[in-house]
Design a protein around this motif. Structure first.
Motif, PDB file in Angstrom:
ATOM      1  N   THR A 211     -63.043  50.505  42.699  1.00 62.34           N
ATOM      2  CA  THR A 211     -63.552  49.222  43.509  1.00 62.34           C
ATOM      3  C   THR A 211     -62.936  49.975  45.206  1.00 62.34           C
ATOM      4  N   ASP A 212     -62.073  50.280  45.252  1.00 65.30           N
ATOM      5  CA  ASP A 212     -61.706  50.001  46.621  1.00 65.30           C
ATOM      6  C   ASP A 212     -60.820  51.257  47.076  1.00 65.30           C
ATOM      7  N   LYS A 213     -61.748  51.746  47.686  1.00 66.34           N
ATOM      8  CA  LYS A 213     -61.685  53.625  48.151  1.00 66.34           C
ATOM      9  C   LYS A 213     -61.465  53.267  50.401  1.00 66.34           C
TER      10      LYS A 213
ATOM     11  N   VAL B 204     -59.459  56.461  46.217  1.00 62.75           N
ATOM     12  CA  VAL B 204     -59.287  55.135  45.332  1.00 62.75           C
ATOM     13  C   VAL B 204     -57.377  54.571  45.779  1.00 62.75           C
TER      14      VAL B 204
ATOM     15  N   VAL C  28     -60.331  45.708  39.970  1.00 69.58           N
ATOM     16  CA  VAL C  28     -60.827  46.414  39.035  1.00 69.58           C
ATOM     17  C   VAL C  28     -60.712  47.451  39.559  1.00 69.58           C
TER      18      VAL C  28
END
Length: 164
Positions: free
Chosen positions: A40-42, A48, A37
């Motif tokens: 969600t990966d920061k 992002v 998604v």
């Protein structure tokens, strides 16, 4: 006998419909699938990464280098349209520093202006602006790109059948 056969067929259909209509979950299938998604990966700065954002040391904010920077293609892929092997450079407004984003590097590389001719260097990299941008590491030129002029217009404003 006919009643027994009719009863057997009715029971068979009842159980088969019950089996077909039930919602089943297969635990093995759910355990092996993973969804990615966006957002969600920061990274440690809150950028992002799955959406292409990287932290800019020059601007002190998350940027998308492929939207805001000058594109430099790898020498072996100059004819290609892919940006997978491209480097990007973002210049400081004052022009004294530039930030280099390399394709497989997590962090950017800061370049300092060497002279007023638009040459930059840092961390073993050299960026030259003469005849379009050229980026080299040591003696070898690894990336190149065309110089983009602000307000540059291509084509002609005359009808198509007119010659320039």
């Amino acid at each position: 006998m006919k009643k027994m056969l009719l009863l057997s067929i009715t029971v068979f259909f009842f159980f088969s419909c019950d089996f077909i209509m039930k919602e089943r979950k297969d635990d093995d299938t759910e355990a092996n699938t993973s969804k990615v998604v966006l957002g969600t990966d920061k990274d440690e700065h809150g950028c992002v990464t799955s959406a292409g954002y990287k932290w800019s040391l020059l601007r002190k904010e998350c940027v998308r280098p492929f939207e805001e920077g000058y594109r430099l293609n790898a020498i072996e892929q100059l004819e290609g349209e892919s940006i997978d092997k491209s480097a990007f450079v973002i210049f400081e407004d004052g022009g004294e520093r530039a930030e280099l984003y390399l394709p497989d590097a997590k962090n950017s590389v800061m370049l300092e202006e060497d002279d007023k001719k638009g040459n930059y260097s840092g961390s073993g990299w050299k960026l030259h602006q003469k005849d379009g941008y050229k980026l080299q590491k040591g003696p070898q030129i690894l990336y190149a790109g065309a110089k983009i002029e602000e307000g540059q217009i291509t084509g002609y404003d005359k009808p198509e059948d007119a010659t320039p």
